[in-house]
Design a protein around this motif. Structure first.
Motif, PDB file in Angstrom:
ATOM      1  N   ALA A 284       0.784  -1.239  -0.047  1.00 36.93           N
ATOM      2  CA  ALA A 284      -0.062  -0.006   0.080  1.00 36.93           C
ATOM      3  C   ALA A 284       0.901   1.366   0.087  1.00 36.93           C
ATOM      4  O   ALA A 284       0.487   2.362  -0.520  1.00 36.93           O
ATOM      5  CB  ALA A 284      -0.923  -0.066   1.299  1.00 36.93           C
ATOM      6  N   ALA A 285       2.088   1.145   0.592  1.00 34.97           N
ATOM      7  CA  ALA A 285       2.924   2.321   0.644  1.00 34.97           C
ATOM      8  C   ALA A 285       3.938   2.141  -0.396  1.00 34.97           C
ATOM      9  O   ALA A 285       5.316   2.852  -0.148  1.00 34.97           O
ATOM     10  CB  ALA A 285       3.614   2.317   2.085  1.00 34.97           C
ATOM     11  N   ALA A 286       3.588   1.601  -1.524  1.00 38.68           N
ATOM     12  CA  ALA A 286       4.606   1.765  -2.741  1.00 38.68           C
ATOM     13  C   ALA A 286       5.364   2.793  -3.044  1.00 38.68           C
ATOM     14  O   ALA A 286       6.292   2.998  -3.635  1.00 38.68           O
ATOM     15  CB  ALA A 286       3.951   1.131  -3.889  1.00 38.68           C
ATOM     16  N   ALA A 287       4.763   4.117  -2.696  1.00 46.55           N
ATOM     17  CA  ALA A 287       5.362   5.273  -3.096  1.00 46.55           C
ATOM     18  C   ALA A 287       6.208   5.843  -2.062  1.00 46.55           C
ATOM     19  O   ALA A 287       7.165   6.596  -2.461  1.00 46.55           O
ATOM     20  CB  ALA A 287       4.183   6.387  -2.895  1.00 46.55           C
ATOM     21  N   SER A 288       6.515   4.951  -1.192  1.00 53.03           N
ATOM     22  CA  SER A 288       7.702   5.350   0.047  1.00 53.03           C
ATOM     23  C   SER A 288       8.836   4.880  -0.543  1.00 53.03           C
ATOM     24  O   SER A 288       8.838   3.621  -1.201  1.00 53.03           O
ATOM     25  CB  SER A 288       7.258   4.746   1.248  1.00 53.03           C
ATOM     26  OG  SER A 288       8.396   4.778   2.137  1.00 53.03           O
ATOM     27  N   ALA A 289      10.019   5.280  -0.337  1.00 51.55           N
ATOM     28  CA  ALA A 289      11.427   5.021  -0.833  1.00 51.55           C
ATOM     29  C   ALA A 289      11.684   3.534   0.008  1.00 51.55           C
ATOM     30  O   ALA A 289      12.597   2.849  -0.289  1.00 51.55           O
ATOM     31  CB  ALA A 289      12.356   5.956  -0.274  1.00 51.55           C
ATOM     32  N   TYR A 290      10.936   3.467   1.309  1.00 52.45           N
ATOM     33  CA  TYR A 290      11.236   2.227   2.137  1.00 52.45           C
ATOM     34  C   TYR A 290      10.185   0.980   1.676  1.00 52.45           C
ATOM     35  O   TYR A 290      10.310   0.112   2.541  1.00 52.45           O
ATOM     36  CB  TYR A 290      11.217   2.617   3.572  1.00 52.45           C
ATOM     37  CG  TYR A 290      12.071   3.771   3.961  1.00 52.45           C
ATOM     38  CD1 TYR A 290      13.482   3.405   4.392  1.00 52.45           C
ATOM     39  CD2 TYR A 290      11.630   5.137   4.090  1.00 52.45           C
ATOM     40  CE1 TYR A 290      14.156   4.483   4.883  1.00 52.45           C
ATOM     41  CE2 TYR A 290      12.482   6.072   4.299  1.00 52.45           C
ATOM     42  CZ  TYR A 290      13.829   5.842   4.605  1.00 52.45           C
ATOM     43  OH  TYR A 290      14.660   6.644   4.936  1.00 52.45           O
ATOM     44  N   VAL A 369       3.914   4.854   7.339  1.00 49.38           N
ATOM     45  CA  VAL A 369       4.224   6.268   7.955  1.00 49.38           C
ATOM     46  C   VAL A 369       4.684   7.094   6.961  1.00 49.38           C
ATOM     47  O   VAL A 369       4.158   7.982   6.758  1.00 49.38           O
ATOM     48  CB  VAL A 369       4.946   6.122   9.146  1.00 49.38           C
ATOM     49  CG1 VAL A 369       5.078   7.535   9.804  1.00 49.38           C
ATOM     50  CG2 VAL A 369       4.244   5.419  10.175  1.00 49.38           C
ATOM     51  N   ASP A 370       5.958   6.672   6.278  1.00 53.59           N
ATOM     52  CA  ASP A 370       6.513   7.652   5.384  1.00 53.59           C
ATOM     53  C   ASP A 370       5.509   7.909   4.159  1.00 53.59           C
ATOM     54  O   ASP A 370       5.832   9.072   3.487  1.00 53.59           O
ATOM     55  CB  ASP A 370       7.791   6.804   4.829  1.00 53.59           C
ATOM     56  CG  ASP A 370       8.604   7.539   3.765  1.00 53.59           C
ATOM     57  OD1 ASP A 370       8.698   8.663   4.459  1.00 53.59           O
ATOM     58  OD2 ASP A 370       8.963   7.397   2.722  1.00 53.59           O
ATOM     59  N   ALA A 371       4.622   6.924   3.833  1.00 50.33           N
ATOM     60  CA  ALA A 371       3.709   7.446   2.588  1.00 50.33           C
ATOM     61  C   ALA A 371       2.430   7.961   3.323  1.00 50.33           C
ATOM     62  O   ALA A 371       1.476   8.036   2.371  1.00 50.33           O
ATOM     63  CB  ALA A 371       3.363   5.961   2.068  1.00 50.33           C
TER      64      ALA A 371
END
Length: 443
Positions: A284-290, A369-371
């Motif tokens: 779900a957080a694929a946009a995050s660098a992590y 969290v990053d996303a």
């Protein structure tokens, strides 16, 4: 070269395992070590065949895979010996699956691994095993049909199957991806495609369940993220909505179901399903660098701890007939080493610090969290706290209840070495996160 060694060993092992299982185990372990060496030397599939590539993150996952399968090989005894050969073929297919950068090869290798998984669960001794094997086969067949339907539609929308060159635009592409993900969710035991796993993991031979729920699921998790990453980035809103929804439903339902179980294998089966929910957060957080670090870390940690607990349960079932919670009362007096390894890996599954389960959740949740997916991460944290309840309940039976049994069992040398390998992975990746974080920086 690693691929060829594993295939050759898989063909050679059946000549020995009926009469001398020790030689069969040694052939398998040597094959896994040589495969790891040739991967390190750069002589893997990408050096010979097109449509394959490798990087530091892929190599790390391959080392973990080979170490885990070596540990399982050492732990096997008796009628489980056919699994040794099957694991060698699984290892060769899994290496190709992890290294491919072609979507057509991804689909083909997914089906190859599915076929091997059917053979793994076909090691049947009773009606209970047979029922679990049939459920796994039917679910796998349904999943394969759905995936092939989605892939057939997708093949009309793209001019290339290479990950970097695939066409990801258009409503038919989005529909095709959604259909394929529905099939893949069966293999990842995502709710509502989880029903077969809750029964199959509990009913098939526990050594086969260790491979199904620990090894195969981890490999599919990493390979699927690499294959679908371009789609996840191209449709950010759909990605967040779909994966967040399934993550929440999966982890919540599975954790509540686990709380009501009395059969230990059923508790571990629902625990495995719940962890699939946590593992969807980096998707779900694929946009995050992590995001890739979250997926890889979760796969690495999960493969060690999930494989370990089912192997221990397999030993306890074989030696003591353990099935239900009441059967492990005072277990530490009867099987002290089994109890120790079981407890540590349960703590890791619960996310206790200084163990791999904690850092894998930390990295996966940080990607969320990053996303900006704070609500999803908060729900995951609440679910993690809920899950501690049934892990602690198992440990309570082991150490704080009295046993009526006067028997005492010792761990076989092979099982002890295998558990030490898995424990080393759990402890190492619970302390050192740099290897995985650095390996995924350039993804």
């Amino acid at each position: 070269m690693s691929f060829i060694i594993l295939i050759a060993a898989g063909l050679l092992v059946p000549l020995f395992y009926r009469n001398n299982i020790f030689i069969a185990k040694m052939i398998a372990v040597v094959a896994f070590i040589l495969a790891a060496y040739f991967i390190y030397a750069g002589n893997s599939l990408h050096a010979i065949f097109p449509y394959f590539t490798t990087d530091t993150a892929t190599q790390l996952m391959e080392y973990v895979l080979l170490a885990t399968l070596a540990a399982v090989s050492l732990a096997l005894t008796g009628f489980e010996r056919p699994l040794i050969s099957q694991m060698l073929f699984l290892a060769s297919a899994s290496l190709a699956f992890l290294e491919t950068d072609n979507f057509f090869m991804y689909i083909v290798l997914f089906e190859v691994i599915a076929i091997i998984s059917y053979i793994l669960v076909a090691n049947i001794r009773n009606f209970f095993n047979a029922e679990g094997a049939i459920k796994a086969f039917i679910a796998g067949a349904v999943a394969s049909g759905i995936i092939l339907l989605g892939f057939a539609l997708f093949s009309f929308t793209t001019d290339s199957f290479n990950y970097a060159e695939m066409n990801v635009s258009g409503k038919f592409t989005l529909i095709a991806v959604a259909i394929m993900l529905a099939g893949i969710f069966y293999k990842l035991t995502v709710v509502p495609m989880h029903g077969w796993a809750a029964d199959a993991y509990a009913q098939v031979n526990h050594a086969a369940a260790a491979i199904l729920s620990g090894v195969i699921k981890s490999v599919v998790l990493v390979a699927t993220f690499k294959a679908f990453y371009k789609f996840l980035i191209a449709y950010p809103v759909a990605t967040v909505l779909i994966f967040s929804f399934f993550a929440i439903v999966t982890m919540t339902l599975a954790n509540f179901m686990a709380l009501w179980q009395k059969r230990i294998s059923k508790i571990l089966a629902f625990s495995s399903i719940a962890h699939s929910g946590y593992a969807l957060i980096p998707f779900a957080a694929a946009a995050s660098a992590y995001s890739y670090a979250g997926v890889l870390y979760y796969a690495v940690a999960y493969i060690f701890m999930q494989t370990s607990v089912f192997l221990i349960l397999n030993d306890l079932r074989r030696e003591l007939g353990v099935k239900y919670l009441q059967d492990i009362k005072g277990l530490y007096k009867v099987a002290p080493l089994h109890s120790l390894f079981f407890t540590i890996q349960l703590f890791s599954l619960a996310g206790i610090p200084l163990l791999a389960g904690f850092l894998s959740k930390a990295v996966a949740f940080y990607a969320g969290v990053d996303a900006g997916l704070w609500p999803i991460v908060l729900i995951a944290l609440l679910n993690s706290a809920l899950a501690v309840g049934y892990y602690v309940w198992i440990i309570k039976h082991i150490y704080f209840d009295d046993t009526k049994s006067t028997a005492k069992i010792n761990m076989t040398p092979g099982s002890l070495i295998g558990q030490l390998i898995l424990l080393a992975g759990t402890v190492y990746f619970g302390i050192v996160a740099g290897n995985i974080i650095n390996a995924t920086v350039t993804f």
